[in-house]
Design a protein around this motif. Structure first.
Motif, PDB file in Angstrom:
ATOM      1  N   THR A  75       0.824  -1.205   0.000  1.00 34.89           N
ATOM      2  CA  THR A  75       0.000   0.000   0.000  1.00 34.89           C
ATOM      3  C   THR A  75       0.852   1.247   0.000  1.00 34.89           C
ATOM      4  OG1 THR A  75      -0.115   0.027   2.398  1.00 34.89           O
ATOM      5  CG2 THR A  75      -1.875  -1.124   1.230  1.00 34.89           C
ATOM      6  N   VAL A  76       0.265   2.296  -0.582  1.00 36.17           N
ATOM      7  CA  VAL A  76       0.803   3.635  -0.448  1.00 36.17           C
ATOM      8  C   VAL A  76      -0.340   4.518  -0.012  1.00 36.17           C
ATOM      9  CG1 VAL A  76       2.562   3.315  -2.194  1.00 36.17           C
ATOM     10  CG2 VAL A  76       0.327   4.169  -2.831  1.00 36.17           C
ATOM     11  N   GLU A  77      -0.020   5.636   0.567  1.00 34.35           N
ATOM     12  CA  GLU A  77      -1.056   6.495   1.118  1.00 34.35           C
ATOM     13  C   GLU A  77      -1.000   7.873   0.488  1.00 34.35           C
ATOM     14  OE1 GLU A  77      -0.503   6.466   5.402  1.00 34.35           O
ATOM     15  OE2 GLU A  77       0.566   4.601   5.121  1.00 34.35           O
ATOM     16  N   VAL A  78      -2.151   8.480   0.338  1.00 32.19           N
ATOM     17  CA  VAL A  78      -2.227   9.857  -0.121  1.00 32.19           C
ATOM     18  C   VAL A  78      -2.968  10.644   0.938  1.00 32.19           C
ATOM     19  CG1 VAL A  78      -3.035  11.418  -1.900  1.00 32.19           C
ATOM     20  CG2 VAL A  78      -2.239   9.131  -2.526  1.00 32.19           C
ATOM     21  N   SER A  79      -2.271  11.540   1.610  1.00 35.15           N
ATOM     22  CA  SER A  79      -2.893  12.309   2.679  1.00 35.15           C
ATOM     23  C   SER A  79      -3.684  13.469   2.112  1.00 35.15           C
ATOM     24  CB  SER A  79      -1.818  12.843   3.621  1.00 35.15           C
ATOM     25  OG  SER A  79      -2.363  13.811   4.464  1.00 35.15           O
ATOM     26  N   THR A  80      -4.652  13.905   2.856  1.00 39.46           N
ATOM     27  CA  THR A  80      -5.490  15.022   2.409  1.00 39.46           C
ATOM     28  C   THR A  80      -5.198  16.291   3.185  1.00 39.46           C
ATOM     29  OG1 THR A  80      -7.217  14.441   3.997  1.00 39.46           O
ATOM     30  CG2 THR A  80      -7.308  13.404   1.831  1.00 39.46           C
ATOM     31  N   ARG A  81      -4.143  16.334   3.969  1.00 39.19           N
ATOM     32  CA  ARG A  81      -3.944  17.481   4.847  1.00 39.19           C
ATOM     33  C   ARG A  81      -2.960  18.500   4.303  1.00 39.19           C
ATOM     34  NH1 ARG A  81      -3.015  15.900  10.945  1.00 39.19           N
ATOM     35  NH2 ARG A  81      -2.892  18.169  10.998  1.00 39.19           N
ATOM     36  N   LYS A  82      -2.235  18.184   3.240  1.00 37.60           N
ATOM     37  CA  LYS A  82      -1.238  19.121   2.745  1.00 37.60           C
ATOM     38  C   LYS A  82      -1.731  19.844   1.504  1.00 37.60           C
ATOM     39  CE  LYS A  82       2.840  17.090   4.829  1.00 37.60           C
ATOM     40  NZ  LYS A  82       4.227  16.656   4.663  1.00 37.60           N
ATOM     41  N   THR A  83      -1.220  21.061   1.330  1.00 37.49           N
ATOM     42  CA  THR A  83      -1.639  21.879   0.200  1.00 37.49           C
ATOM     43  C   THR A  83      -0.678  21.759  -0.966  1.00 37.49           C
ATOM     44  OG1 THR A  83      -0.406  23.816   0.999  1.00 37.49           O
ATOM     45  CG2 THR A  83      -2.676  23.537   1.786  1.00 37.49           C
ATOM     46  N   ARG A  84       0.201  20.777  -0.930  1.00 36.88           N
ATOM     47  CA  ARG A  84       1.171  20.593  -2.005  1.00 36.88           C
ATOM     48  C   ARG A  84       1.347  19.103  -2.254  1.00 36.88           C
ATOM     49  NH1 ARG A  84       3.421  22.039   2.590  1.00 36.88           N
ATOM     50  NH2 ARG A  84       4.827  20.588   3.593  1.00 36.88           N
ATOM     51  N   VAL A 543       1.979  30.128   0.256  1.00 39.51           N
ATOM     52  CA  VAL A 543       0.532  30.173   0.391  1.00 39.51           C
ATOM     53  C   VAL A 543      -0.053  29.003  -0.380  1.00 39.51           C
ATOM     54  CG1 VAL A 543       0.233  31.723  -1.597  1.00 39.51           C
ATOM     55  CG2 VAL A 543      -1.537  31.592   0.154  1.00 39.51           C
ATOM     56  N   GLY A 544      -1.058  28.373   0.196  1.00 41.60           N
ATOM     57  CA  GLY A 544      -1.668  27.223  -0.460  1.00 41.60           C
ATOM     58  C   GLY A 544      -3.067  26.983   0.061  1.00 41.60           C
ATOM     59  N   ALA A 545      -3.789  26.109  -0.640  1.00 44.51           N
ATOM     60  CA  ALA A 545      -5.156  25.779  -0.240  1.00 44.51           C
ATOM     61  C   ALA A 545      -5.473  24.357  -0.651  1.00 44.51           C
ATOM     62  CB  ALA A 545      -6.158  26.735  -0.884  1.00 44.51           C
ATOM     63  N   ARG A 546      -6.397  23.743   0.050  1.00 39.99           N
ATOM     64  CA  ARG A 546      -6.903  22.427  -0.343  1.00 39.99           C
ATOM     65  C   ARG A 546      -8.433  22.449  -0.233  1.00 39.99           C
ATOM     66  NH1 ARG A 546      -4.771  21.425   4.828  1.00 39.99           N
ATOM     67  NH2 ARG A 546      -6.334  20.660   6.304  1.00 39.99           N
ATOM     68  N   ASN A 558      -0.552  25.361  -4.424  1.00 37.38           N
ATOM     69  CA  ASN A 558       0.478  25.870  -3.532  1.00 37.38           C
ATOM     70  C   ASN A 558       1.466  26.722  -4.321  1.00 37.38           C
ATOM     71  OD1 ASN A 558       1.622  25.471  -0.641  1.00 37.38           O
ATOM     72  ND2 ASN A 558       3.420  25.239  -1.943  1.00 37.38           N
ATOM     73  N   VAL A 559       1.913  27.814  -3.711  1.00 39.25           N
ATOM     74  CA  VAL A 559       2.963  28.664  -4.265  1.00 39.25           C
ATOM     75  C   VAL A 559       3.966  28.913  -3.150  1.00 39.25           C
ATOM     76  CG1 VAL A 559       3.546  30.843  -5.378  1.00 39.25           C
ATOM     77  CG2 VAL A 559       1.316  29.781  -5.810  1.00 39.25           C
ATOM     78  N   GLN A 560       5.258  28.708  -3.450  1.00 41.54           N
ATOM     79  CA  GLN A 560       6.262  28.836  -2.388  1.00 41.54           C
ATOM     80  C   GLN A 560       7.582  29.299  -2.972  1.00 41.54           C
ATOM     81  OE1 GLN A 560       6.211  25.731   0.511  1.00 41.54           O
ATOM     82  NE2 GLN A 560       8.351  25.976   1.073  1.00 41.54           N
ATOM     83  N   LYS A 561       8.269  30.154  -2.239  1.00 39.57           N
ATOM     84  CA  LYS A 561       9.596  30.623  -2.624  1.00 39.57           C
ATOM     85  C   LYS A 561      10.635  29.987  -1.720  1.00 39.57           C
ATOM     86  CE  LYS A 561      12.335  34.764  -3.633  1.00 39.57           C
ATOM     87  NZ  LYS A 561      12.341  36.254  -3.686  1.00 39.57           N
TER      88      LYS A 561
END
Length: 817
Positions: A75-84, A543-546, A558-561
């Motif tokens: 198995t592999v997992e895909v989390s829903t908590r990150k914006t990237r 800055v990011g959003a989900r 997501n946008v990040q410098k």
């Protein structure tokens, strides 16, 4: 309340040409639809961890135990908590690829990752090549349990590799954030993302795990781990050790060493204390790369060393120590290796400050004693001129032991300590986190030359002593401070906005206690530069959003410098302290800028149960990304041969920008718990925006592709379970890669397969022996040949390669007591 983590049966490979063609058609259609839209990282073969602390707390005893059998379906997992885009591989899936594998090599099954190295485990660091979305391995950030591991360049000055920081079998999971890492990640090099490795926690029950691997080229890897289980008052611990050795496949070199891990956890109402210790003592035989150019008539598949056949080595040279003229720059050395001894330890304490606030503090210490060794002919690569500086008008063969060979070392030392402190608090619809990372690193690098006595030849498995020449010696004191602050605002139950920034400060002071003699360094340098460079970047925003579109579908943006601090290494490489003169250093200090990148990511994750006959579920992700990479620093070599042994002081300059666009598509088809098929297709287009001047001519690189990084990659994993036996077939397609900055030369694509078969051995179980099982692994299943990775170091006309290793097989037996 957070949605549960998606699970995606892991690593599956579509190994047929029709499937690759179909995936390519899909990608082309998506690319046509999206046009120049920015692209983002895909994650099909991995898992996005929402929160590291939560992952560690949720780790089961079976996962903590080395002897634990994997679930029937990987198995592999895909989390829903990150914006990237952020993906992870668990321990079971890593060890299926090959027990003892380097966590970085395990990531080669993920979309967007190109990884190559000479040995099946990925342990050899000298010929390691890693690209993620067009960024090289030295432009990524690395941590282990939060402890910074540096930038992973060979001859590391500020860290150590993950496989030297923790025993592979003790890794709980490894997380790749392929566009932008967490703001809290302790790294000064994470332009293109981060790779975080986490050690497993002690098991809840007492256990002794024993594992033995044997196989091709006299492989022997022994692994032991004793878990205490819970022993009162929230205490648990483990002690683990491994011994690894294997013969090099094309010469008589021996890879391997010893490693010890210990971990202790105390958990009660007042907080959680974690103590970790790692000792690693390894020797890796280096492999000479083959030089390719129009002037090189002799271009062998491999350049094997001659050790321990000293008689053949003596006969190979002319009476004056010269190599056969017909072999040109592809001559053979006697031996070469990398010797590394590391001590790494940390203490971490996490304590609650009220009901909704957690404060974590972690201190760490790392000491490295390393040396890179080359025993080679004295009559090549400008060495007669170098030695004549120190021994003018003398018989150089006699000076260096009358064998025609000399031993060159680069002797490294790292002594660093640091502190990480993070406060996280939840109130209302906000989760606020702020923190500090401080590190003090004292590193050194000394270049020395030793005699190779014809009557008492040296060995690659011991440190030489009594140098004849100390060519130079650098000492650099470096302090790093990083601050971060971020807020996650849950605007709606299905919509979250995350924003924050980090500050990166570096204060470096480099000195040369030993300066080179006149003529001892290329470009005629009389003195290597000394001085301080302070670099401060106070605002690196993110800055990011989900958006939870439904219970099965989620979108993220997501946008990040990010910024890569200047390398603090003396004597070579892309470092200001390796420039040819004090004047060049002073000019660089006042005019050069650190490399920066702005990464834009957009993606969609999906997980659905379906009723389509044999197909019961489908999981997938598509992600797009665009990167603006500015102020690229380029090392312009003073010598025409990329891997010249004499070395030299390069020109180091900002040479413009890079634009990157890419897309990752990945998906897994599930057929109950018996079969899964995973395929990931990646396209990356990274191009230079500017030409540059090498001090003599204008080099036409504008519009050219970044060399070494493939545009197309395809990863496939097919997993089949029959009764108690699991079969796993893995395929890795890497497209054509350019080999020079002007793209006048390239290396062809390759497609490699590997096979894994594992199962239980119930007839061996008894009251003492439990959970007996086996694992069979075969690398390079079709026994392909060709260039594996390309070494890029010239604008045009020449490049180096390392070859694909032949098919190798390994059998692992394991059990618990």
């Amino acid at each position: 309340m957070n949605r549960p983590i998606f699970t995606v049966p892991a690593l599956a490979l579509a190994l047929s040409v029709p499937m690759l063609a179909m995936a390519a058609n899909v990608a082309a259609a998506v690319a046509e639809f999206s046009g120049e839209a920015a692209a983002a990282n895909a994650v099909a073969a991995a898992a996005v961890t929402a929160d590291v602390a939560a992952d560690a707390a949720a780790q089961t005893a079976a996962d903590a135990s080395v002897g634990a059998m994997a679930a029937p379906m990987a198995t592999v997992e895909v989390s829903t908590r990150k914006t990237r885009s952020s993906v992870a591989l668990g321990k079971a899936d890593m060890q299926k690829i090959l027990p003892g594998i380097n966590p970085l090599k395990a990531l080669q099954t993920l979309p967007g990752v190109s990884f190559q190295t000479a040995d099946p485990w990925g342990n050899n660091e000298q010929n390691l090549s890693l690209f993620v979305h067009g960024f090289s391995g030295q432009q990524l950030g690395y941590t282990m349990d939060g402890v910074p591991l540096g930038d992973q360049q060979y001859g590391n000055y500020n860290g150590l590799s993950p496989q030297r920081a923790v025993i592979s079998e003790n890794v709980g999971r490894v997380i790749l954030s392929s566009g932008a890492g967490d703001l809290a990640t302790a790294s000064t090099s994470n332009l293109g993302g981060t790779i975080e490795t986490f050690s497993s926690d002690p098991a809840r029950e007492r256990n002794l795990a024993v594992q033995q691997t044997v196989g091709s080229y006299k492989t022997s890897r022994t692994f032991l781990r004793y878990d205490s289980g819970n022993f009162g008052n929230g205490n648990s611990a483990y002690l683990s050790a491994t011994h690894h050795e294997q013969k090099a496949w094309d010469f008589n070199g021996r890879q391997g060493g010893n490693q010890v891990n210990a971990k202790f956890i105390h958990n009660d109402d007042a907080g959680k204390l974690t103590l970790f210790f790692n000792y690693s003592d390894k020797i890796e035989p280096n492999e000479d790369a083959t030089v390719h150019s129009a002037t090189e008539k002799f271009q062998p598949y491999t350049r094997p060393f001659m050790y321990p056949n000293f008689a053949a080595a003596l006969a190979y040279l002319s009476p004056t120590g010269a190599t056969p003229a017909a072999e040109g720059n592809n001559y053979r050395n006697y031996y070469s290796d990398a010797q590394r001894t590391d001590y790494l330890t940390y203490a971490k304490y996490e304590m609650p400050l009220g009901e909704n606030t957690m404060w974590s503090n972690q201190i760490y210490y790392h000491n490295d004693d390393g040396v890179g060794v080359v025993a080679g002919p004295i009559g090549v690569a400008g060495l007669p001129g170098l030695f004549a500086v120190y021994y003018p008008n003398q018989n150089l063969k006699q000076v260096f032991g009358n064998s025609g060979y000399a031993t060159r070392t680069t002797e490294y030392a790292i002594n660093r300590n640091g502190w990480l402190s993070t406060v996280r608090s939840e109130f209302g619809n906000h989760t606020v986190q702020g923190g500090l990372w401080f590190e003090h690193n004292r590193s050194s690098a000394y270049r020395r030359w030793y005699a190779l006595d014809v009557n008492n030849p040296s060995s690659p498995y011991s440190r030489p002593s009594n140098p004849l020449i100390t060519q130079y010696g650098s000492e650099i004191d470096n302090k790093v401070v990083q601050l971060h602050l971020q807020d996650e605002w849950r605007m709606q139950p299905n919509l979250a906005l995350q924003a924050g920034f980090k500050s990166s400060l570096q204060f470096a002071d480099g000195q040369y206690p030993v300066q080179p003699a006149k003529g001892a360094i290329a470009n005629g340098s009389l003195a290597l530069p000394v001085g301080k460079i302070d670099t401060k970047k106070w605002l690196l925003p993110q800055v990011g959003a989900r958006w939870d579109i439904s219970a099965q579908d989620q979108a993220f943006i997501n946008v990040q410098k990010n910024m890569r601090q200047f390398v603090t290494y003396g004597g070579g490489g892309a470092s200001p302290w390796s420039l040819a003169s004090q004047a060049a250093f002073d000019l660089f200090k006042t005019t050069a800028k650190p490399e920066t990148s702005i990464t834009y990511e957009l993606g969609l994750r999906s997980s659905h149960n379906v009723d389509l006959g044999a197909i019961t579920a489908f999981d997938g992700q598509v992600s797009l990304y665009h990167v603006d990479f500015k102020d690229r620093l380029l090392t312009i070599s003073p010598t025409p041969v990329i891997t010249s042994i004499i070395g030299g002081n390069p020109v180091l300059a900002n040479v413009g920008s890079v634009k990157t666009n890419g897309i990752d598509l990945s998906g897994t088809v599930h057929m109950g718990r018996s079969f899964s098929l995973y395929n990931a297709l990646s396209f990356n287009r990274s191009t230079y925006s500017d030409n540059y001047n090498n001090g003599k001519d204008l080099v036409p690189t504008s519009g050219k592709s970044v060399p070494g990084s493939p545009e197309w990659m395809n990863k496939t994993v097919a997993t089949l379970n029959i009764a108690d036996t699991e079969f796993q077939l893995i395929g890795d397609y890497v497209g054509k890669r350019y080999a020079t900055y002007t793209n006048d030369l390239d290396v062809p694509s390759y497609f490699l397969m590997s096979l894994g078969v594992s199962g239980k051995l119930p007839f061996l179980n008894s009251n003492v022996l439990k959970n007996a099982r086996y694992r069979l692994n075969v690398s390079n299943l079709a026994n392909r040949e060709g260039p594996l990775n390309v070494v890029v170091g010239a604008a045009s006309g020449t490049y180096n390669t390392y070859p694909i290793a032949p098919r190798q097989g390994f059998l692992t037996l394991m059990a618990d007591f």
